[in-house]
Design a protein around this motif. Structure first.
Motif, mmCIF file in Angstrom:
data_model
loop_
_atom_site.group_PDB
_atom_site.id
_atom_site.type_symbol
_atom_site.label_atom_id
_atom_site.label_comp_id
_atom_site.label_asym_id
_atom_site.label_seq_id
_atom_site.Cartn_x
_atom_site.Cartn_y
_atom_site.Cartn_z
ATOM 1 N N PRO A 170 0.791 -1.237 0.000
ATOM 2 C CA PRO A 170 0.000 0.000 0.000
ATOM 3 C C PRO A 170 0.820 1.282 0.000
ATOM 4 C CG PRO A 170 -0.021 -1.029 2.179
ATOM 5 C CD PRO A 170 0.591 -2.017 1.235
ATOM 6 N N THR A 171 2.064 1.237 0.475
ATOM 7 C CA THR A 171 2.874 2.457 0.519
ATOM 8 C C THR A 171 3.680 2.683 -0.749
ATOM 9 O OG1 THR A 171 4.711 1.290 1.610
ATOM 10 C CG2 THR A 171 3.058 2.325 3.031
ATOM 11 N N MET A 172 3.574 1.768 -1.723
ATOM 12 C CA MET A 172 4.334 1.920 -2.969
ATOM 13 C C MET A 172 3.966 3.236 -3.660
ATOM 14 S SD MET A 172 4.257 -0.378 -6.457
ATOM 15 C CE MET A 172 2.800 0.485 -7.066
ATOM 16 N N GLY A 173 4.978 4.042 -3.958
ATOM 17 C CA GLY A 173 4.750 5.298 -4.671
ATOM 18 C C GLY A 173 4.169 6.416 -3.829
ATOM 19 N N GLN A 174 4.053 6.201 -2.515
ATOM 20 C CA GLN A 174 3.430 7.209 -1.666
ATOM 21 C C GLN A 174 4.471 8.150 -1.065
ATOM 22 O OE1 GLN A 174 0.276 7.818 -1.330
ATOM 23 N NE2 GLN A 174 -0.448 6.019 -2.449
ATOM 24 N N ASP A 175 4.125 9.437 -1.012
ATOM 25 C CA ASP A 175 4.945 10.399 -0.291
ATOM 26 C C ASP A 175 4.517 10.386 1.175
ATOM 27 O OD1 ASP A 175 2.471 11.656 -0.287
ATOM 28 O OD2 ASP A 175 3.063 13.241 -1.678
ATOM 29 N N TYR A 176 5.069 11.298 1.972
ATOM 30 C CA TYR A 176 4.773 11.324 3.411
ATOM 31 C C TYR A 176 3.274 11.482 3.653
ATOM 32 C CZ TYR A 176 4.497 12.902 8.238
ATOM 33 O OH TYR A 176 4.153 13.033 9.568
ATOM 34 N N GLU A 177 2.635 12.381 2.925
ATOM 35 C CA GLU A 177 1.201 12.623 3.127
ATOM 36 C C GLU A 177 0.391 11.366 2.800
ATOM 37 O OE1 GLU A 177 -2.405 15.615 1.638
ATOM 38 O OE2 GLU A 177 -0.369 15.834 0.832
ATOM 39 N N GLY A 178 0.744 10.704 1.699
ATOM 40 C CA GLY A 178 0.026 9.490 1.323
ATOM 41 C C GLY A 178 0.186 8.391 2.354
ATOM 42 N N ARG A 179 1.394 8.249 2.890
ATOM 43 C CA ARG A 179 1.636 7.249 3.937
ATOM 44 C C ARG A 179 0.796 7.542 5.172
ATOM 45 N NH1 ARG A 179 6.546 4.379 3.994
ATOM 46 N NH2 ARG A 179 6.821 4.856 6.209
ATOM 47 N N GLU A 180 0.695 8.819 5.523
ATOM 48 C CA GLU A 180 -0.107 9.190 6.696
ATOM 49 C C GLU A 180 -1.582 8.892 6.465
ATOM 50 O OE1 GLU A 180 0.914 10.467 9.852
ATOM 51 O OE2 GLU A 180 2.712 9.536 8.998
ATOM 52 N N ILE A 181 -2.055 9.101 5.244
ATOM 53 C CA ILE A 181 -3.461 8.799 4.916
ATOM 54 C C ILE A 181 -3.717 7.297 5.059
ATOM 55 C CG2 ILE A 181 -5.130 8.686 3.020
ATOM 56 C CD1 ILE A 181 -3.938 11.363 2.029
ATOM 57 N N ILE A 182 -2.804 6.488 4.547
ATOM 58 C CA ILE A 182 -2.968 5.041 4.633
ATOM 59 C C ILE A 182 -2.882 4.584 6.086
ATOM 60 C CG2 ILE A 182 -1.966 2.822 3.962
ATOM 61 C CD1 ILE A 182 -1.106 4.231 1.331
ATOM 62 N N LYS A 183 -1.992 5.196 6.843
ATOM 63 C CA LYS A 183 -1.876 4.880 8.265
ATOM 64 C C LYS A 183 -3.200 5.145 8.992
ATOM 65 C CE LYS A 183 1.869 6.359 10.190
ATOM 66 N NZ LYS A 183 2.901 7.205 10.854
ATOM 67 N N ARG A 184 -3.794 6.306 8.736
ATOM 68 C CA ARG A 184 -5.080 6.643 9.372
ATOM 69 C C ARG A 184 -6.178 5.678 8.919
ATOM 70 N NH1 ARG A 184 -3.518 12.012 8.094
ATOM 71 N NH2 ARG A 184 -5.022 12.081 6.386
ATOM 72 N N THR A 185 -6.133 5.293 7.654
ATOM 73 C CA THR A 185 -7.144 4.378 7.120
ATOM 74 C C THR A 185 -7.063 3.020 7.804
ATOM 75 O OG1 THR A 185 -7.104 5.496 4.975
ATOM 76 C CG2 THR A 185 -8.009 3.267 5.030
ATOM 77 N N ILE A 186 -5.869 2.501 7.979
ATOM 78 C CA ILE A 186 -5.697 1.219 8.672
ATOM 79 C C ILE A 186 -6.209 1.322 10.097
ATOM 80 C CG2 ILE A 186 -3.971 -0.390 9.588
ATOM 81 C CD1 ILE A 186 -2.325 0.156 7.039
ATOM 82 N N ARG A 187 -5.915 2.426 10.760
ATOM 83 C CA ARG A 187 -6.395 2.630 12.140
ATOM 84 C C ARG A 187 -7.917 2.668 12.176
ATOM 85 N NH1 ARG A 187 -4.399 7.607 13.191
ATOM 86 N NH2 ARG A 187 -2.330 6.679 13.351
ATOM 87 N N HIS A 188 -8.519 3.357 11.215
ATOM 88 C CA HIS A 188 -9.976 3.454 11.154
ATOM 89 C C HIS A 188 -10.602 2.076 10.914
ATOM 90 C CE1 HIS A 188 -13.945 5.073 10.134
ATOM 91 N NE2 HIS A 188 -13.920 4.298 9.059
ATOM 92 N N LEU A 189 -10.029 1.303 10.014
ATOM 93 C CA LEU A 189 -10.558 -0.029 9.725
ATOM 94 C C LEU A 189 -10.456 -0.931 10.948
ATOM 95 C CD1 LEU A 189 -9.033 -0.490 6.158
ATOM 96 C CD2 LEU A 189 -11.445 -0.103 6.707
#
Length: 277
Positions: A170-189
């Motif tokens: 999921p972090t492939m090609g992601q910058d810092y902001e994208g990684r933070e979005i995915i991190k929050r999404t995993i926490r929400h799930l």
């Protein structure tokens, strides 16, 4: 995306055997259980990680053994029922995206599994908002950069509200902001009771966000536990061809015996030690 979820979602892989060509076995008598908090599946290329999640998703069929999804044999589930229960986000978003606009892309899956048009659009908009890309809903996905396309592919699975979500890199090609979005999404799930699995080569992301790390090597599980326990076993990490998270490496260079998974953990420990606590 307000549908109630099961108290405990579970995948049970039982005595699995699989080969692509009938000779070279990827798995022989492979068994594993997945439930509870977010789980990272890690290992070098060729370890069997992607093959495993494709078998779970039903994209491949095992030669022997069975896979139970919340107690139901995956082989007995219809394609639609499996899509409702297990969502897979591909490593390359170009393998997943095909609609001319972001909103159409993210609405497509919910419609296929039986959502009404109104419910599908509402669920799609919620997924786009969660990932911070609502402003892109009328854009053509192929006009977006890789990071944005990856978020669109994630939104297209979130909008179907499956009980189990699998992310391939999921972090492939992601910058810092994208990684933070995915991190929050995993926490929400996780908070919503979803089972989250992820294939990752990003050990820093594993250390920061996952409750369990399953290390695979040549079609076998060679370590399984909390990331703190797994990354303490340097011989296993080396055997799997992995690198330690940066915070773990720095702690070792400083001669510390404890395993620190994140820079914040390490900084807090060093501050407490220097202040004499």
């Amino acid at each position: 995306m307000k549908r109630a979820v099961k108290a405990l979602n579970r995948i049970s892989v039982q005595q699995l055997a699989f080969s692509y060509n009938g000779r070279d076995m990827v798995f022989e008598n492979f068994s594993a259980e997945f439930s509870g908090g977010p789980t990272a599946i890690i290992g070098q290329n060729g370890a069997g990680k992607t093959t495993l999640v494709k078998l779970i998703k039903g994209l491949l069929k095992p030669d022997k053994g069975r896979i139970l999804i919340n107690g139901i044999p995956a082989g007995s589930m219809t394609v639609r029922d499996l899509a409702k229960t297990v969502g897979l986000v591909f490593q390359n978003p170009n393998d997943q995206i095909f609609k001319p606009s972001v909103l159409e892309e993210v609405t497509f899956g919910p419609k296929i599994i039986g959502f009404s048009g109104e419910k599908a659009e509402r669920s799609a908009k919620e997924a786009l908002e969660m990932l911070g890309i609502s402003h892109l809903k009328h854009e053509n996905p192929y006009d977006l950069n890789l990071s944005q396309r990856k978020l669109v592919s994630i939104a297209s699975i979130l909008s179907m509200d499956p009980d189990i979500l699998i992310f391939d890199e999921p972090t492939m090609g992601q910058d810092y902001e994208g990684r933070e979005i995915i991190k929050r999404t995993i926490r929400h799930l996780r908070e919503r009771g979803k089972l989250v699995l992820a294939i990752l080569h990003d050990m820093d992301f594993v250390a920061e966000n996952f409750d369990r790390a399953v290390v695979m090597h040549e079609g076998k599980i060679i370590a399984d536990g909390h990331p703190r326990e797994v990354f303490a076993r340097e011989e296993i990490v080396a055997q799997a061809g992995l690198e330690l998270p940066n915070a773990v490496k720095l702690g070792k260079r400083l001669g510390l015996k404890d395993i620190f998974l994140t820079k914040n953990e390490l900084i807090r420990y060093l501050k407490e030690r220097t202040s004499g606590r």
